[in-house]
Scaffold this motif. Structure first.
Motif, short mmCIF file in Angstrom:
data_model
loop_
_atom_site.label_atom_id
_atom_site.label_comp_id
_atom_site.label_asym_id
_atom_site.label_seq_id
_atom_site.Cartn_x
_atom_site.Cartn_y
_atom_site.Cartn_z
N LYS A 95 8.92 -27.52 -13.85
CA LYS A 95 10.07 -27.35 -13.60
C LYS A 95 10.43 -28.12 -12.29
O LYS A 95 9.17 -28.61 -11.59
N ASN A 96 11.58 -28.56 -11.93
CA ASN A 96 11.81 -29.26 -10.60
C ASN A 96 12.19 -28.19 -9.74
O ASN A 96 11.88 -26.94 -9.92
N ALA A 97 12.12 -28.45 -8.50
CA ALA A 97 12.19 -27.68 -7.33
C ALA A 97 13.35 -26.54 -7.30
O ALA A 97 13.18 -25.47 -6.92
N ASP A 98 14.50 -26.85 -8.09
CA ASP A 98 15.66 -26.00 -8.22
C ASP A 98 15.54 -25.17 -9.57
O ASP A 98 16.43 -24.32 -9.79
N GLY A 99 14.24 -25.14 -10.30
CA GLY A 99 13.97 -24.39 -11.36
C GLY A 99 14.43 -24.83 -12.57
O GLY A 99 14.36 -24.34 -13.64
N THR A 100 15.11 -26.30 -12.45
CA THR A 100 15.64 -26.77 -13.72
C THR A 100 14.62 -27.52 -14.62
O THR A 100 13.50 -27.83 -14.04
N ARG A 149 11.96 -30.10 -15.76
CA ARG A 149 11.66 -31.24 -15.42
C ARG A 149 11.82 -32.49 -16.36
O ARG A 149 12.18 -33.64 -16.14
#
Length: 610
Positions: A485-490, A492
């Motif tokens: 995941k990215n930092a915002d939870g989406t 990657r």
């Protein structure tokens, strides 16, 4: 004809077996099913026979039918001498059924007791086929109605007081050609007034002596090639027979010794070399014809003459040694059954070894290293280019034999061999299409090892090397990529990006050869971390990267993988053109003008796995 008539002809050696027949392979359960079918009046199949005229008899060896089979020490059909003043009938299709009838009605079958010692004769007691007159077969999965069973004398004695077991030897039925004789036998067993027993025995006697249940189609052509063709066709529905199976039988008939044992023993020995191979009898027989300098090396009966077989037998020990050295060389080149894409490459290697009378010291001597390297390069490149060892194989092998014979007295004549291959439309030239084909090779494919071994000749393939993922496959797992995941939870990586990464993961640009222990130690470390730990010195790291055509820096994460893949792909492209370049100036234009392989020959030879 009736079953009894057929067995009497077997007894009188009027029905015989040609040397092309394989050995008896039926199990007792198959014989029992056959007799159950006979009792029910079911057709037991047609038979194909071959009328052999006196002038043909003398050209081949024939066998008699088995009467007493033992899985311990009597598996082989007896060789018989046939008078050449009369014609005989040889069975081409139906040997297993006729032998089973002969064993059941006239002979014995000795198989191993459950749990018995395989190497002790007493574990294989003699058994005769019996019919139970007291009842039908016990409930069974085979759908048998009549209770037939192979029994020892002890089995009979132990069931003497069992009213549900009244055993009649089936051979008694054959020995009673007239109904009156059968009635006397029934009286002797105390069953003369038992209607059920009389009905059972009468039914079996009728099927054996009176019913013409065996239907023969007779071929009278004396052309053995036609007979072999018929034989292969009619046997294709059962255990598939190759021409080498048949020709090996003919070789057995022609040799003074045991050709079958010699060939099987050599095949087993060769296949145990190194990490193991899967050479077939076909390859070894073909090798024998080539090494014996037989002019026509096709699998044809005319090439298995007494003269050619004598030549093969006389030189067998030397040929066997040459083949063992040749297989040892293939193993030294890092090949095994899993990575050898065409067994036929063994044949020219073996011929070169045989021509120069090389022994195993050739594999190790520093003096022969340069020659071994040239041979290794040619072998690997011939396995990489598709179609080299496919159709037109016999023609190619004859050409290579002539080149080695003329120019291979002191060194492997790579350039001359590649010119001969080009003339046959099988050039080893590197084309753009070949490069793309190579770069698309994947982990686990047979050709992949050969490509890596050819591209990186510094690898000592005599040691255990593994095909390894440069960037660990475990880090390019679909589930693992979806979880990132990215930092915002989406996510990657999108679904398309994951598919792209997975499509590249197992391709050649992400593969390398590593020593087995190093590969195990590498595990799922990222390439940059593993390189730093394995080679602390910058010079050593640079040398490793250069040897393996790797970019100056290795990826640390999945984000860097695609850039790494593209750079490695470019490096490998350059290396393919450099390392796989042909040793001859023959161009693809020469190949285009090569003579077409004769269609009949191509169809006869088939296609080697490539």
């Amino acid at each position: 004809m009736s079953i009894a008539d057929a067995l009497l002809q077997i007894l009188d050696r009027k029905l015989i077996l040609p040397a092309i027949q394989r050995e008896y392979v039926w199990k007792p359960s198959q014989i029992i099913r056959l007799f159950d079918s006979i009792m029910r009046g079911y057709p037991v199949g047609n038979f194909l026979s071959w009328k052999v005229l006196p002038e043909t008899i003398s050209k081949f060896k024939f066998y008699g039918f088995m009467k007493d089979y033992s899985a311990f020490d009597n598996r082989h059909n007896p060789v018989i001498d046939i008078p050449t003043d009369r014609e005989v009938v040889a069975i081409l299709d139906g040997q297993q059924r006729l032998t089973s009838l002969n064993l059941g009605l006239r002979g014995t079958y000795a198989y191993k007791n459950h749990g018995g010692w395989a190497n002790k004769p007493w574990s294989y007691p003699e058994r005769r086929l019996h019919l139970n007159l007291a009842g039908e077969a016990p409930e069974n999965e085979l759908g048998l109605k009549y209770h037939f069973q192979f029994l020892t004398k002890n089995d009979i004695d132990s069931s003497a007081d069992d009213e549900t077991r009244k055993w009649l030897p089936v051979s008694d039925v054959f020995d009673a050609p007239e109904p009156a004789a059968m009635m006397k036998i029934m009286a002797r067993y105390g069953e003369g007034n038992n209607e059920r027993s009389l009905d059972l025995v009468g039914k079996l006697w009728e099927q054996v002596h009176k019913t013409a249940s065996l239907h023969f189609y007779e071929e009278d052509d004396q052309d053995i090639e036609r007979v072999l063709d018929i034989f292969v066709r009619v046997n294709s529905g059962g255990t598939v027979l190759s021409y080498s199976d048949l020709l090996l039988s003919i070789a057995t008939a022609q040799w003074e010794g045991d050709a079958r044992a010699a060939v099987h023993g050599l095949v087993d020995s060769l296949n145990q070399t190194g990490n193991g191979f899967n050479f077939s009898r076909d390859t070894i027989l073909k090798s024998g014809l080539v090494l014996a300098d037989v002019g026509d090396i096709g699998f044809k009966v005319k090439n298995f003459t007494t003269a050619n077989m004598a030549k093969l037998e006389d030189g067998w020990d030397a040929m066997s040694t040459s083949l063992q050295v040749a297989v040892g060389l293939l193993s030294d080149f890092g090949l095994s059954g899993g990575s050898l894409t065409a067994d036929s490459v063994l044949i020219p290697v073996a011929y070169y070894v045989h021509h120069r009378k090389l022994d195993h010291s050739y594999r190790e001597s520093p003096k022969t290293r340069e020659d071994r390297d040239a041979l290794r390069s040619w072998v690997l490149r011939s396995l990489i280019v598709r179609g080299v060892w496919g159709s037109g194989l016999d023609t190619l092998l004859r050409d290579l034999r002539e080149v080695i014979k003329a120019q291979g007295n002191t060194a492997f004549p790579v350039a001359a061999i590649e010119r001969a291959m080009s003339r046959r439309g099988k050039p080893l030239a590197v084309t753009d299409a070949l490069v793309e084909d190579i770069l698309s090779l994947e982990y686990g494919k047979a050709r992949t090892f050969a490509v890596l071994a050819a591209l990186f000749p510094h690898v000592d393939t005599r040691n255990q090397f593994h095909v390894d993922h440069v960037f660990p496959a475990t880090q390019l797992d679909r589930k693992r990529l979806r979880q990132q995941k990215n930092a915002d939870g989406t996510p990657r990586f999108s679904a398309d990006e994951i598919n792209d990464l997975l499509a590249l993961r197992d391709r050649l640009p992400n593969l390398e050869l590593l020593p087995g222990l190093e590969n195990i130690g590498k595990s799922d470390k990222t390439p940059d971390r593993w390189l730093a730990a394995e080679f602390p010195s910058e010079d050593d790291r640079s040398a490793f990267l250069a040897r393996n055509a790797l970019p100056p820096s290795l990826p640390h994460s999945v984000d860097e993988f695609k850039d790494f893949f593209d750079q490695r792909r470019a490096n490998l492209t350059a290396r393919i053109y450099d390392k796989l370049r042909t040793q001859t100036s023959a161009s693809t234009e020469t190949a285009a003008k090569a003579p077409l392989v004769d269609l009949d020959e191509e169809l006869a030879e088939g296609d080697d796995s490539d």
